[in-house]
Enzyme design. Structure first.
Site, PDB file in Angstrom:
ATOM      1  N   ASN A   1      -7.499  -1.592  14.452  1.00  0.00           N
ATOM      2  CA  ASN A   1      -8.918  -1.739  14.089  1.00  0.00           C
ATOM      3  C   ASN A   1      -9.124  -2.941  13.150  1.00  0.00           C
ATOM      4  OD1 ASN A   1      -7.892  -0.870  11.655  1.00  0.00           O
ATOM      5  ND2 ASN A   1      -9.267   0.889  11.430  1.00  0.00           N
TER       6      ASN A   1
ATOM      7  N   GLU B   1      -9.706  -0.766   5.312  1.00  0.00           N
ATOM      8  CA  GLU B   1     -10.303  -0.387   6.588  1.00  0.00           C
ATOM      9  C   GLU B   1     -11.602  -1.172   6.807  1.00  0.00           C
ATOM     10  OE1 GLU B   1      -8.633   1.257   8.568  1.00  0.00           O
ATOM     11  OE2 GLU B   1      -7.674   3.036   7.700  1.00  0.00           O
TER      12      GLU B   1
ATOM     13  N   ASP C   1       0.848  -1.200   0.000  1.00  0.00           N
ATOM     14  CA  ASP C   1       0.000   0.000   0.000  1.00  0.00           C
ATOM     15  C   ASP C   1       0.881   1.246   0.000  1.00  0.00           C
ATOM     16  OD1 ASP C   1       1.007  -0.225   2.572  1.00  0.00           O
ATOM     17  OD2 ASP C   1      -0.939  -0.431   3.544  1.00  0.00           O
TER      18      ASP C   1
ATOM     19  N   HIS D   1      -7.490  -3.520  10.301  1.00  0.00           N
ATOM     20  CA  HIS D   1      -7.193  -3.316   8.879  1.00  0.00           C
ATOM     21  C   HIS D   1      -5.934  -4.094   8.478  1.00  0.00           C
ATOM     22  CE1 HIS D   1      -4.637   0.537   9.753  1.00  0.00           C
ATOM     23  NE2 HIS D   1      -3.834  -0.487   9.576  1.00  0.00           N
TER      24      HIS D   1
END
Ligand code: PGA
Length: 236
Positions: free
Chosen positions: A133, A140, A67, A135
């Site tokens: 979280n 996400e 990414d 991800h």
């Protein structure tokens, strides 16, 4: 998903480096997807040492960046391609044209489609860090299991967490990422987590329901998924 629990951070990094070196020795032309972030750094240190010692080589392999942050200057040390170069690529023998990254200087959707085509039927092996979280990459919560390489907005907590990569406060709010579907095409997927800060999310990945609310769980039924945790990350 198989789970490998290691006694210490040292042991964790040793195990992962050993596994990766073994894969490269068996398949020198390995097509790898690699993450940045803090998590893989001790593994990259050991891999760099192994290359320097002549125990393994990346000369025939390819590396696809997982990414990249958007809206960040090309020479910003916090960019993912710059971090991966600093922590690994500048220290190994991968040919420059063996590194596939994002430029983000033109048609971003077109660049994502081209990246997806380049990956084709999938990498041989994908390494992933995990956000608190859930991800993976910049997928996400809400990302679908068949999502592809694309532009995404970062969750506010992800933007805040990027402060540890940058030496200024113009933190990224978007990026591009390989999708969950892209990652699921990889022959093997290794999820890496170390440290007490990851214990709660590791618990959800291992014991919680498979849900788009915790994107890493969408990899649980991958036929060759491996979660590698140190003692602190598996302490819940
Ligand atoms: P970290 O980031 O390795 O810096 O903890 C992981 C992630 O947010 O994907």
């Amino acid at each position: 998903m198989r789970i490998l629990r290691c006694d210490s951070l040292d042991d964790w990094a040793e195990h992962l480096a050993h596994l990766l070196i073994s894969r490269l020795q068996v398949t020198p032309s390995l097509r790898l997807c690699l993450p940045t972030g803090v998590t893989p750094v001790p593994v990259y240190d050991r891999i760099s040492d192994a290359v320097r010692a002549g125990r393994v080589s990346f000369r025939q392999s390819e590396v696809f960046l997982l990414d990249e942050f958007g809206g960040v200057a090309p020479d910003d040390p916090g960019r993912c391609d710059r971090m991966l170069s600093r922590f690994l690529l500048d220290r190994i023998d991968l040919p420059p044209d063996g590194f596939h990254r994002f430029t983000l200087d033109g048609d971003i959707d077109g660049e994502c489609r081209a990246f997806e085509r380049l990956i084709g039927s999938g990498c041989d092996l994908t390494l992933l860090g995990i956000g608190t979280n859930g991800h993976v990459g910049m997928n996400e919560p809400g990302s679908s299991a068949d999502s592809l390489t694309r532009r995404v907005d970062l969750a506010p907590e992800t933007t805040a967490a990027t402060a540890r990569y940058f030496d200024h406060d113009r933190l990224p709010t978007w990026g591009v990422t390989q999708g969950i579907g892209t990652i699921r095409r990889s022959g093997e997927v290794w999820l890496l987590a170390a440290g007490a800060g990851k214990a709660a999310i590791v618990d959800r990945i291992v014991n919680g329901p498979v849900t788009v609310d915790v994107p890493a769980t969408l990899l649980r039924n991958h036929p060759s998924a491996l979660l590698v945790v140190d003692r602190d990350a598996s302490a819940v």
